[in-house]
Design a protein around this motif. Sequence first.
Motif, PDB file in Angstrom:
ATOM      1  N   THR A  54      47.122  42.420  47.366  1.00 32.71           N
ATOM      2  CA  THR A  54      48.581  42.221  47.201  1.00 32.71           C
ATOM      3  C   THR A  54      49.268  42.774  46.118  1.00 32.71           C
ATOM      4  OG1 THR A  54      48.029  40.247  45.957  1.00 32.71           O
ATOM      5  CG2 THR A  54      48.124  39.952  48.245  1.00 32.71           C
ATOM      6  N   LEU A  55      50.370  43.170  46.047  1.00 29.53           N
ATOM      7  CA  LEU A  55      50.981  43.743  45.002  1.00 29.53           C
ATOM      8  C   LEU A  55      51.034  42.876  43.586  1.00 29.53           C
ATOM      9  CD1 LEU A  55      52.341  46.369  44.343  1.00 29.53           C
ATOM     10  CD2 LEU A  55      54.663  45.379  44.613  1.00 29.53           C
ATOM     11  N   GLY A  56      51.244  41.482  43.610  1.00 32.88           N
ATOM     12  CA  GLY A  56      51.235  40.689  42.729  1.00 32.88           C
ATOM     13  C   GLY A  56      49.855  40.690  42.252  1.00 32.88           C
TER      14      GLY A  56
ATOM     15  N   TRP B 186      47.676  42.921  42.040  1.00 31.62           N
ATOM     16  CA  TRP B 186      47.490  44.186  41.440  1.00 31.62           C
ATOM     17  C   TRP B 186      48.208  44.272  40.094  1.00 31.62           C
ATOM     18  CZ3 TRP B 186      50.443  48.762  40.712  1.00 31.62           C
ATOM     19  CH2 TRP B 186      49.615  50.023  40.432  1.00 31.62           C
TER      20      TRP B 186
ATOM     21  N   VAL C 149      42.305  40.461  49.652  1.00 33.37           N
ATOM     22  CA  VAL C 149      43.245  41.389  50.292  1.00 33.37           C
ATOM     23  C   VAL C 149      44.081  41.839  48.887  1.00 33.37           C
ATOM     24  CG1 VAL C 149      44.793  39.378  50.810  1.00 33.37           C
ATOM     25  CG2 VAL C 149      44.950  41.656  51.962  1.00 33.37           C
TER      26      VAL C 149
END
Lengths: 119, 207, 423, 109
Positions: free
Chosen positions: C369-371, C373, C367
């Motif tokens: 996630t900004l982290g 990415w 999934v």
Amino acid sequence: MIINNYIFIGLLLLAAIGFALAPLLVVRLIAPRKRSLSKSEPYECGVLTVGETWIRFRIQYYIYALMFVVFDIEALFLFPWAAAYAGLGLFALVEMVVFLVFLFLGLVYAWAKGVLRWA
Amino acid sequence: MIRVLFLVIAVTGLASALATVLIKNLVRAALALAGFFFAVACLFVLLEAEFLAALQVLIYVGAVSILLMFGIMLTRGVQGTDPASRPSAWRLPGVVIGLAVFALLGYAIFQETGLGTQRAWGAIDPRPAIARGTVEPGAPRRRAINDMGKVVGVELMTRYVVAFELAGLLLTAALVGAVAVAHREDDEPSRGEPSRIPSDPPITTSP
Amino acid sequence: MIELLDPTSPLVWAQSQAVDLGWGLALRWGLWLVVGFLGLFPGIVAYMVWLERKAAARFQDRIGPNRVGPLGLLQPIADAIKLLTKENLVPAGADGLVHLAAPVLVIVSAFLMLAVIPFAVGMAPVDLPSGLLYLMAASSLSPLGVFLAGWSSRNKYSLLGAMRAVAQLVSYEIPQVLAVIPIVLWGGSLSLVAIFDKQVEFGWFIASPPGLLAFLIMLIASIAELNRTPFDIPEAESEIIAGYHTEYSGMRFGLFFLAEYLSVFAVGCLVTALYLGGGMPLPLVRFPMNLLGDSLPRLILVDMVLLAVFMFKVLLFILFMFWVRVTLLRLRVDRLMNFAWKYLTPLAIVNILFAGIWYECVIRAGVLTLGGWLWGWVVTGPLVVFAVWLVVWINRRLLLGGPAGVGRPSLGGTRVDAGAAPG
Amino acid sequence: MESDIPLSWFLLFAAASFAIGLIGVLTRKNAIAVLMAIEIMLNAANVNLVAFWRYGPELPEAGPVAGIVLAIMVITVAAAEVAVGIGLILLCYRRWRAADVDRYDSLAG
């Protein structure tokens, strides 16, 4: 289903050929056709052409085609590897690195030999 | 329906193979060869190996025929015909041998009785896994047919990994060997070629 | 669309040997063939030519076609009529059949490329399980057509142009093929529909350092594949007349012309579908896809958004090509070939490994996630920059008096360009 | 299923194209033409491999795509063979000014 899909591709192939030939047919019907000697000469800057169309090409062309074939086959192995990568994990990456290093050596050899230079 | 399709493809393929062998003009022969490759790709599609069909087109029609064309251009005049071509003494024996091999193979196809309890090749009509319900859902081959790229990748990385790495080695060897064979520092005749025939007239352009 | 790929779905087992086509499928295909491939796409291509002339005129402070119809909008039709009424000349001594077959082959190649592009949800003409490989195979047909065109004309310049063109096409095909491998790796499939779905979930592939590098390689390689300036050596008018289509006139030349623009369109679609997230308006947001429900009107709405955005991106790509064309000068043959083999190919190969790293950092988690990415950017960003720098450095180093007498190519053009024939 | 293609058709196609390739190898003089005929033979073998893969029984120990992988290997080897083969032909051409296999007779007794 797979064959069905390819039947569409086959139809598309026929359609594309038809699409290319249809205007040529129209041209045959409506365009003027007058043969003349000077019209059917090869166009070489308005000067009469001299000699045969006999040019011997440099070996360079072969080298590029050769490298192309080799790297195309490399891509042949890369495609299934990449598609399967998600389910494989790190060892697949290592195997591919080994494979790529082989190919890279080939490229470096050709480079060092100077054949990549378009003289 | 599908049989008609097969027959059309097979006849086209065999005709192009014949043309490849018979046509004197080499570029045209190579073009016919590309047609044959394409027909084989179509047969792969009929065999539900569309991944292999795409590979076939990419490698053979896209790459190998280009290489052949370049080879022809580098050894022959532009129109690609063979001025030195003589009627071959091998023609009749060659055709006879070819027909004999074909007859032998045809005989074998209809006589051979596969491994163990299998039926003769000539008697295999429907493909095994395709008839619905004969195989439990998700059988390996069925999965392979539906997503061949992925399955081939997995197999190459696990079962056939040695073959895979050897293929890489082979390619590198081919590349290095061919470069070494074909490349001279410059197009000068190199040392140690006593019997070189210097009959080539100076050619106008060397593109 | 999705259930076609699912091996347990009964649809897949709609037996392949009987080749029976339901009416729905036949209708769908008929629409695609007649409306799409024979109507819409050639129309788009015709107006691309108009757009290019207009755009080039603007860039050069001219007006461009403005005589036929308002804004010159009927110009393509006039051009078509002109081409149709011109005589087809085939030079004496040419190989008639092959001379005819060559442009057909090029057109076929461009058409076949468009068959797997997913324009929107459920709007791919066909979804092949190995679609991307098929696409590469289709695009690899055109060098053969180009070669045959030059060979069959029996003209020195044609043959010269053809050989050059094929050498160039073939050289740039390698980086092009290698640049799509990262996409396959991330998508986990060769199907373009699956790749689109992946981009919905994990953002556009261009929004990552390896994706960006792959996109740039793809961009350069496709400009070269399309024989457009600055890679238009094959038809360098000042050197070898018109290259491989010197001996083509009237509609036969028109076919080459059409094929070129059709390929530009096809490559635009390809790049959009592969790197630019298809019809998704924003890189990291699932925007129109989350509207998707069970009802048909919703699907139509989503598809309209997707299609509009898709076409907008393709338009941007095409305009970019025009911009490049009017801005840059033609490259020299040796530099052109060097660039493919010494810059793009090594970079593309290394980039595949970077793509693997990005996969481990970002996509493996399942999934977005900004982290994850950001972490991916931190890890792969410097690697990509370093690789680019290294390749450029090595090449510079070799160029400026390295081993093997590479020499410095032509400061001031005193060295005779070996590829140039007297025109 | 009535309408499926029998296995023997594929085999016959392969046998016929193999025979054609063999005839080509034996009768053509030009080295590149011989190379092309060899390619025909290799492709015929590939058709056989894939046909047996598709029609044969599923053997767990051979994996689901044995025939395909074998065919891929054949393609690899065939392409490498063409690449090196043409290199050798170019070399011979440079030496003898001919691409004719009968002219390469320096080793003939």
